[in-house]
Design an enzyme around this catalytic site. Structure first.
Site, mmCIF file in Angstrom:
data_model
loop_
_atom_site.group_PDB
_atom_site.id
_atom_site.type_symbol
_atom_site.label_atom_id
_atom_site.label_comp_id
_atom_site.label_asym_id
_atom_site.label_seq_id
_atom_site.Cartn_x
_atom_site.Cartn_y
_atom_site.Cartn_z
ATOM 1 N N PHE A 42 4.055 5.739 -13.631
ATOM 2 C CA PHE A 42 2.605 5.709 -13.520
ATOM 3 C C PHE A 42 2.187 6.640 -12.375
ATOM 4 O O PHE A 42 3.038 7.195 -11.678
ATOM 5 C CB PHE A 42 2.103 4.276 -13.260
ATOM 6 N N ASP A 65 0.877 -1.158 0.000
ATOM 7 C CA ASP A 65 0.000 0.000 0.000
ATOM 8 C C ASP A 65 0.915 1.208 0.000
ATOM 9 O O ASP A 65 1.903 1.256 0.741
ATOM 10 C CB ASP A 65 -0.927 0.016 1.215
ATOM 11 N N HIS A 83 10.307 4.726 -2.935
ATOM 12 C CA HIS A 83 9.723 4.185 -1.705
ATOM 13 C C HIS A 83 9.534 2.669 -1.806
ATOM 14 O O HIS A 83 9.832 1.927 -0.887
ATOM 15 C CB HIS A 83 8.391 4.884 -1.449
ATOM 16 N N TYR A 142 1.351 9.372 -9.835
ATOM 17 C CA TYR A 142 1.798 10.750 -9.606
ATOM 18 C C TYR A 142 3.240 10.989 -10.083
ATOM 19 O O TYR A 142 3.799 12.055 -9.816
ATOM 20 C CB TYR A 142 1.709 11.082 -8.115
HETATM 21 P P1 IMP Z 1 -2.652 1.903 -3.621
HETATM 22 O O1 IMP Z 1 -1.344 1.597 -2.939
HETATM 23 O O2 IMP Z 1 -3.020 0.862 -4.635
HETATM 24 O O3 IMP Z 1 -3.736 2.210 -2.649
HETATM 25 O O4 IMP Z 1 -2.442 3.197 -4.509
HETATM 26 C C1 IMP Z 1 -1.709 4.292 -4.118
HETATM 27 C C2 IMP Z 1 -1.852 5.494 -5.024
HETATM 28 O O5 IMP Z 1 -0.607 6.158 -5.036
HETATM 29 C C3 IMP Z 1 -2.226 5.209 -6.487
HETATM 30 O O6 IMP Z 1 -3.006 6.270 -6.981
HETATM 31 C C4 IMP Z 1 -0.905 5.191 -7.198
HETATM 32 O O7 IMP Z 1 -0.991 5.627 -8.516
HETATM 33 C C5 IMP Z 1 -0.080 6.127 -6.342
HETATM 34 N N1 IMP Z 1 1.282 5.605 -6.292
HETATM 35 C C6 IMP Z 1 1.774 4.603 -5.536
HETATM 36 N N2 IMP Z 1 3.066 4.375 -5.834
HETATM 37 C C7 IMP Z 1 3.374 5.253 -6.814
HETATM 38 C C8 IMP Z 1 4.567 5.498 -7.562
HETATM 39 O O8 IMP Z 1 5.609 4.856 -7.445
HETATM 40 N N3 IMP Z 1 4.483 6.494 -8.467
HETATM 41 C C9 IMP Z 1 3.359 7.227 -8.674
HETATM 42 N N4 IMP Z 1 2.226 7.022 -8.031
HETATM 43 C C10 IMP Z 1 2.235 6.040 -7.093
#
Ligand code: IMP
Length: 187
Positions: free
Chosen positions: A146, A67, A174, A148
């Site tokens: 992808f 997450d 991260h 942000y």
């Molecule tokens: P989840 O972890 O699936 O809940 O999503 C987390 C949100 O943060 C999503 O909208 C992803 O696009 C964004 N996100 C997570 N990791 C990255 C990354 O490495 N780059 C850009 N956006 C990220």
């Protein structure tokens, strides 16, 4: 070779996870689309554990989940655990974040990633967290990655995540840092 179910529907994340876990003797399989786990936790770690644990228990297999999200200082940590729910497309999410941040001078933020691996009975076997510090640009830059990525600038590399080669992003993101802390636990 052990089967490991990846508890995500995000193909960008799956691609990155495959690379991090390439050295492990396990076969990655994407979770069935219809198996949706609601992210009801109040932290990245709580949500990663929830997703890994429920998918593992429901399928009776080992499962890995992450997450992650972006926390912006001037927005009191928003979008944080709501990063995915900030809009319905990457474009909308970026536009909303830029709108809410406006022309504020303090543009510091960080990507945070929690990873958890659950055993088939749902108990958490391994977990870790990684952070990457950066700044939010006023306009998107770069075409890779992808989410942000195009507005997240890493001063140390003088590039956004979307401008970096996949290997550089993998090393300092991260998610890269979370996996770097996770792999020695498994090995
Ligand atoms: P989840 O972890 O699936 O809940 O999503 C987390 C949100 O943060 C999503 O909208 C992803 O696009 C964004 N996100 C997570 N990791 C990255 C990354 O490495 N780059 C850009 N956006 C990220």
């Amino acid at each position: 070779m052990k089967k490991l179910i990846v508890a995500t529907s995000n193909s960008g994340k799956l691609r990155e996870m495959e690379e991090y876990l390439a050295g492990l003797d396990c076969l990655l399989e994407l979770k069935p689309k219809e198996l949706e786990i609601e992210e009801t936790g109040d932290s990245f770690m709580a949500n990663a554990c929830l997703k890994a644990s429920q998918v593992a228990r429901l399928l009776g297999e080992w499962a890995i989940a992450d997450d992650s999200g972006l926390a912006v200082d001037a927005l009191d940590g928003a979008p944080g655990i709501y990063s995915a729910r900030y809009g319905s497309t990457d474009g909308e999410r970026i536009a909303r974040l830029l709108r809410e941040l406006g022309d504020r001078e303090d543009r510091r933020g960080r990507f945070i990633c929690a990873v958890a691996i659950a055993q088939p009975d749902g108990s958490i076997a391994y977990s870790s967290e990684g952070i990457c510090e950066g700044e939010i640009l006023p306009h998107p830059l770069g075409k890779g990655g992808f989410g942000y990525d195009p507005i997240f600038y890493v001063p140390q590399e003088q590039q956004t995540f979307a401008q970096m080669s996949p290997s550089v992003k993998r090393r300092l993101s991260h998610r890269g840092r979370a996996f770097e802390a996770l792999l020695p636990q498994i090995n």
